[in-house]
Write a protein that holds these residues in place. Structure first.
Motif, PDB file in Angstrom:
ATOM      1  N   GLU A  31      18.140  58.249   3.953  1.00  0.00           N
ATOM      2  CA  GLU A  31      18.425  56.869   3.269  1.00  0.00           C
ATOM      3  C   GLU A  31      19.456  58.014   1.937  1.00  0.00           C
ATOM      4  O   GLU A  31      19.125  58.933   1.491  1.00  0.00           O
ATOM      5  N   PHE A  36      21.364  52.107   1.586  1.00  0.00           N
ATOM      6  CA  PHE A  36      21.498  52.874   3.043  1.00  0.00           C
ATOM      7  C   PHE A  36      21.386  53.870   4.102  1.00  0.00           C
ATOM      8  O   PHE A  36      20.537  54.875   3.519  1.00  0.00           O
ATOM      9  N   HIS A 105      28.328  56.343   7.887  1.00  0.00           N
ATOM     10  CA  HIS A 105      27.775  54.574   7.944  1.00  0.00           C
ATOM     11  C   HIS A 105      26.785  54.048   9.692  1.00  0.00           C
ATOM     12  O   HIS A 105      27.404  54.771  10.107  1.00  0.00           O
TER      13      HIS A 105
END
Length: 265
Positions: A31, A36, A105
């Motif tokens: 994290e 995110f 991501h």
């Protein structure tokens, strides 16, 4: 009109969530301070910054060509981050990775793409094979597709094994450097439209756009021990020149892939 200069966001890692035990690089879900989750690739792993450079170049070229790739960010790891980690192997990895790393991501809920369970169309398969021939990506096989199925769309991940010539820089300037391992590509049989894809992709990969992508490489990643280049500028320019030459000779690797595909039929 000139293309806009590319930029990647930089995040600070705040929490190590869990290791991903696939492969030898020990990536992890982590994290960051933007709240995110990311798949974190460590500079202190076995292939070092070369894998991060390949990941960065490969992912951003794929994105330029219109293929889906999770957002790539620079991930800063503080010197104190690994002190509370109980696993000694992970602690050593974190200590060796202080500074700037790379992260993608995290696509929560995604599943590994299985070509037997989910079929994609032949044009998309041809685009991915073309990309991997350009990058000399050896790691898109039936055993390890390095593709995810997320929200009914195909996403490309993990280009760290691409550009493998940069581990030795032998014959890197050969404009028609063979890529025989294309025969193992998981989508090769579906790659029926390579000529058409090449007509579309080659004009997109201008020298200026390639330079913009290569310019993203952090200076500190180019100062590796044993580099055959006198300066980091020479090192950076070598990546640009390899890719420019490769694009200019796309007909060579397209024919190579077509011959490999014909041998499988």
């Amino acid at each position: 009109m000139k293309d806009e200069e590319l930029q990647l966001r930089t995040v600070n890692v705040t929490r190590y969530v869990t290791p991903l035990r696939e492969g030898g690089s020990l990536p992890a879900i982590a994290e960051a301070d933007d709240q995110f989750l990311y798949v974190l690739k460590f500079r202190g792993a076995g292939q070092g910054t070369k894998a991060l450079i390949a990941e960065l170049i490969g992912g951003e070229i794929a994105r330029l060509l219109g293929l889906r790739v999770p957002e790539i960010v620079f991930a800063n790891l503080d010197v104190a981050f690994g002190r509370i980690e109980g696993d000694e192997e992970i602690q050593d990895l974190l200590k060796a990775s202080v500074g700037l790393n790379l992260a993608l991501h995290y696509l929560s809920g995604s599943i590994t793409f299985d070509p037997l369970a989910t079929r994609i169309d032949d044009p998309l398969a041809s685009q991915i094979v073309w990309l991997d021939c350009l990058l000399m990506n050896v790691d898109r096989t039936a055993r390890n597709t390095n593709m995810l199925w997320w929200h009914k769309e195909l996403w490309l991940i993990d280009h760290g094994a691409a550009l493998y010539f940069h581990h030795s820089w032998n014959d890197w300037s050969d404009p028609q450097k063979p890529f025989p391992l294309v025969k193992n590509h998981v989508l090769l049989l579906q790659a029926k439209a390579l000529d058409k894809v090449s007509e579309t992709f080659v004009p997109l990969l201008t020298k200026e756009r390639i330079q913009n992508i290569v310019s993203l490489i952090p200076e500190e990643w180019l100062t590796t021990e044993g580099s055959p280049f006198a300066t980091t500028l020479e090192h950076r320019n070598a990546y640009t020149q390899f890719l420019v030459n490769r694009v200019a000779n796309a007909d060579f690797f397209v024919k190579e892939a077509q011959y490999a595909r014909a041998a499988l039929i």
